[in-house]
Design an enzyme around this catalytic site. Structure first.
Site, PDB file in Angstrom:
ATOM      1  N   GLU A 175       0.808  -1.231   0.000  1.00  0.00           N
ATOM      2  CA  GLU A 175       0.000   0.000   0.000  1.00  0.00           C
ATOM      3  C   GLU A 175       0.835   1.273   0.000  1.00  0.00           C
ATOM      4  O   GLU A 175       0.413   2.300   0.542  1.00  0.00           O
ATOM      5  CB  GLU A 175      -0.975  -0.007   1.178  1.00  0.00           C
ATOM      6  CG  GLU A 175      -2.004  -1.114   1.088  1.00  0.00           C
ATOM      7  CD  GLU A 175      -2.956  -1.132   2.272  1.00  0.00           C
ATOM      8  OE1 GLU A 175      -2.730  -0.379   3.234  1.00  0.00           O
ATOM      9  OE2 GLU A 175      -3.922  -1.907   2.229  1.00  0.00           O
ATOM     10  N   GLU A 251      -5.783  -7.871  -1.188  1.00  0.00           N
ATOM     11  CA  GLU A 251      -6.211  -7.710   0.204  1.00  0.00           C
ATOM     12  C   GLU A 251      -7.660  -7.257   0.155  1.00  0.00           C
ATOM     13  O   GLU A 251      -7.989  -6.237  -0.425  1.00  0.00           O
ATOM     14  CB  GLU A 251      -5.365  -6.688   0.958  1.00  0.00           C
ATOM     15  CG  GLU A 251      -5.659  -6.661   2.457  1.00  0.00           C
ATOM     16  CD  GLU A 251      -4.660  -5.833   3.242  1.00  0.00           C
ATOM     17  OE1 GLU A 251      -5.108  -4.940   3.980  1.00  0.00           O
ATOM     18  OE2 GLU A 251      -3.451  -6.064   3.094  1.00  0.00           O
TER      19      GLU A 251
END
Length: 619
Positions: A175, A251
């Site tokens: 991320e 995710e």
């Protein structure tokens, strides 16, 4: 004879469906009865025009065996980087450039346990943070692309050499910003080490800019095997599809441990593929199966997918999750409506010869109507020309499959949750620890490991040591101080005693603390009662980890390279502290916080040791 067999088959199917209705309160209705009840929409499941995308599996942070429960196919673990990554820090296998240790942390153990349960489970490694030496003074892992690639490759090689674990995929930086040149360097280094089979996932963030970059860079396109996006809301983007690469929701979860969370999961596992070509669904499939092209949304809400192994097996998953009962934690879910409907499925192509489907059923929503993963009687298709009809209502999941191996797992109840003991002590006298960390301590910034003082044959030969002397390349807002918490968050009154050893002259410092009220990514703003001593001969009592709220300060005979015993007592609204069994400060008013953990730590990223930790606590 043929007519009698056909009639017998019809009677058997009616009997089966009636029994199913009685056992689950729901019924899969044969087509011949459906026409008497209500009109239905027809959906064709066909492989005549080829198949869709390959199914790659479902993963989590733990592994499950085949044909049980969720039957997880993938385990993704953090490549520990010494930094705070949501709930704590995980140690790196290389704290420093010349330091390698492949027995730190619990991820090695976790991967091996997953392999015991499912030998075919896919293993993925992904960095969140990186040790500070890779950044050369910058909070950035791409200062030296070759060095960072080498660091990641050593983890993969170490997994095999020390634990016989084959890592199948590796990510870039969870991320965070993706450096496309680094990806190409990583691919070359993996190949150079003979790790061509290890595939690269990028970028474990958003679909863009990685997808557009791949379309503009042939070398990058070749280097990346899977485009992974987090919380995509069931949709991918045009550029991602144009790459023709595998697309993963790398995710994606509900985080809600409830029927709403289950509804979210049931909805997105289907619709991730229908809307975005992301390949996930479980138990009644295996990696290597393929989705059919003929999948989609139901007329009155919900969706259906179907997968095949190419060997005659077929699995169909139908979901009708309502908006109310399938909201995920993120992203925002636009409103939609689901209503009662009849859906007729027609099996064509190689599936037209299927004679029997196993039926599994789940009903979420109202507790009085709930049914979780219940097996109904088989659905027979002997004379229905490959068609069957389901009556569908809100918040239902049907799995229809040729596989007979599916089952609802059974397991003994786990031990009942117990409060952390109100009296706890640890002398850290472990010569060959199984894990690098001491049990029950949870590092929030910094890394605290078992340590052996080779030159000390006395009481402090075995200690707990904070081992970082530089700030890692952070993923979260790590505190400037290192800290490890322990105990019960509800603790109010407590006495903490610990032997401490400052290793850094002049600037070094350590603390013990009580009523610490924050952890994880919020650790920087933690409040509590912190009792500090410093190598420059001073002490301080603060109401926060950062040291802005000062309750008391003064001079004291303390230096580095010497053991001291600190004692902190908090009772009601008053706190007191002792150095070597003599009161240094007493009865300082403490109104906030009312409760929290015990903790140990250091003033900065510096070496320091702790021993003979002891806490007596009460709520």
């Amino acid at each position: 004879m043929a007519e009698r067999l056909a009639e017998a088959s019809r009677q058997r199917r009616v009997k089966v469906m009636t029994a199913a209705a009685g056992s689950a309160g729901r019924v899969a209705v044969p087509l011949l009865l459906c026409t008497l009840l209500a009109p239905s929409r027809t959906y064709v499941l066909d492989d005549s025009d080829g198949l869709g995308r390959e199914f790659d599996g479902i993963g989590a942070v733990s592994g499950g065996g085949p044909y049980f429960g969720a039957s997880l196919h993938i385990l993704k673990v953090e490549i520990g980087g010494d930094g705070q990554t949501t709930d704590g820090t995980e140690p790196s296998h290389m704290h420093y450039a010349l330091d390698e240790n492949y027995f730190r942390g619990y991820e090695w153990w976790l991967m091996k346990e997953a392999k015991k349960r499912n030998p075919n489970i896919t293993l993925i490694g992904l960095p969140w943070s990186f040790p500070g030496w890779l950044g050369k003074g910058f909070n950035w892992p791409y200062v030296n692309l070759q060095l960072t690639a080498y660091y990641v490759v050593t983890w993969i090689v170490g997994a095999k050499h020390y634990h016989d674990l084959d890592i199948d995929y590796v990510g870039i930086w969870n991320e965070r910003t993706c450096d496309t040149n680094y990806i190409k360097v990583l691919r070359k280094m993996l190949n150079y080490q003979g790790l061509q089979r290890v595939k690269i996932i990028a970028s474990d963030n958003l679909w863009e800019p990685i997808s557009a970059s791949m379309l503009l860079d042939a070398e990058l396109l070749k280097a990346v095997d899977v485009i992974g996006a987090h919380y995509p809301g069931t949709h991918s983007v045009r550029d991602a599809k144009l790459t023709a690469k595998k697309l993963w929701a790398s995710e994606d979860f509900s985080t809600l441990n409830s029927d709403v969370g289950a509804g979210c999961w049931g909805r997105i596992l289907n619709q991730n593929y229908i809307n975005g070509y992301m390949t996930h669904t479980t138990q009644f499939t295996q990696p290597g199966w393929y989705y059919l092209k003929t999948v989609g949304h139901l007329e009155k809400g919900g969706s259906y997918v179907a997968l095949t192994d190419g060997l005659g097996n077929l699995t169909i998953i139908v979901e009708t999750m309502s908006h109310k009962h399938s909201v995920c934690i993120r992203p925002f879910l636009p409103y939609f409506n689901v209503s009662r409907q009849f859906a007729t499925f027609v099996l064509k192509g190689s599936f037209s010869e299927i004679q029997e489907l196993q039926v599994w059923y789940t009903k979420l929503g109202k507790p009085s109507e709930r049914s979780l993963f219940k097996q109904l009687d088989s659905l027979w298709l002997l004379d229905s020309e490959g068609s069957f009809t389901l009556e569908l209502q809100e918040d239902e999941l049907f799995t229809l499959t040729t596989l007979t191996t599916g089952r609802k797992g059974s397991y003994p109840l786990p031990p009942k949750s117990q409060p952390f003991p109100s009296t706890y002590q640890d002398d850290f006298n472990v010569d060959y620890p199984y894990f690098s960390e001491a049990p029950n301590f949870a590092d929030q910034t910094g890394v605290f490991e078992y340590f052996t003082n080779i030159e000390d044959t006395g009481e402090h030969r075995f200690t707990l040591r904070q081992v970082l002397n530089q700030r890692p390349i952070t993923w979260a807002a790590d505190a400037s101080n290192t800290i490890s918490v322990i105990g019960d968050y509800t603790w109010t009154n407590l006495t903490i005693t610990c032997d401490v050893y400052i290793e850094t002259p002049e600037t070094g410092g350590v603390f013990i603390a009580g009523r610490v009220n924050k952890g994880g990514i919020w650790i920087r703003s933690a409040r509590g009662v912190f009792f500090w001593i410093f190598a420059n001969g001073s002490y301080r009592v603060t109401g926060d980890l950062a040291g802005w709220i000062i309750y008391a300060l003064g001079r004291v005979e303390v230096t580095a390279k010497k053991w001291y015993t600190l004692t902190l007592t908090i009772k009601g609204r008053l706190a007191s502290g002792m150095l070597n069994d003599k009161f240094l400060w007493t009865d300082i008013p403490v109104n906030f916080p009312k409760n929290g953990w015990a903790a140990i730590g250091t003033h900065s990223f510096e070496f320091a040791q702790f021993d003979n930790f002891h806490v007596e606590a009460a709520r």
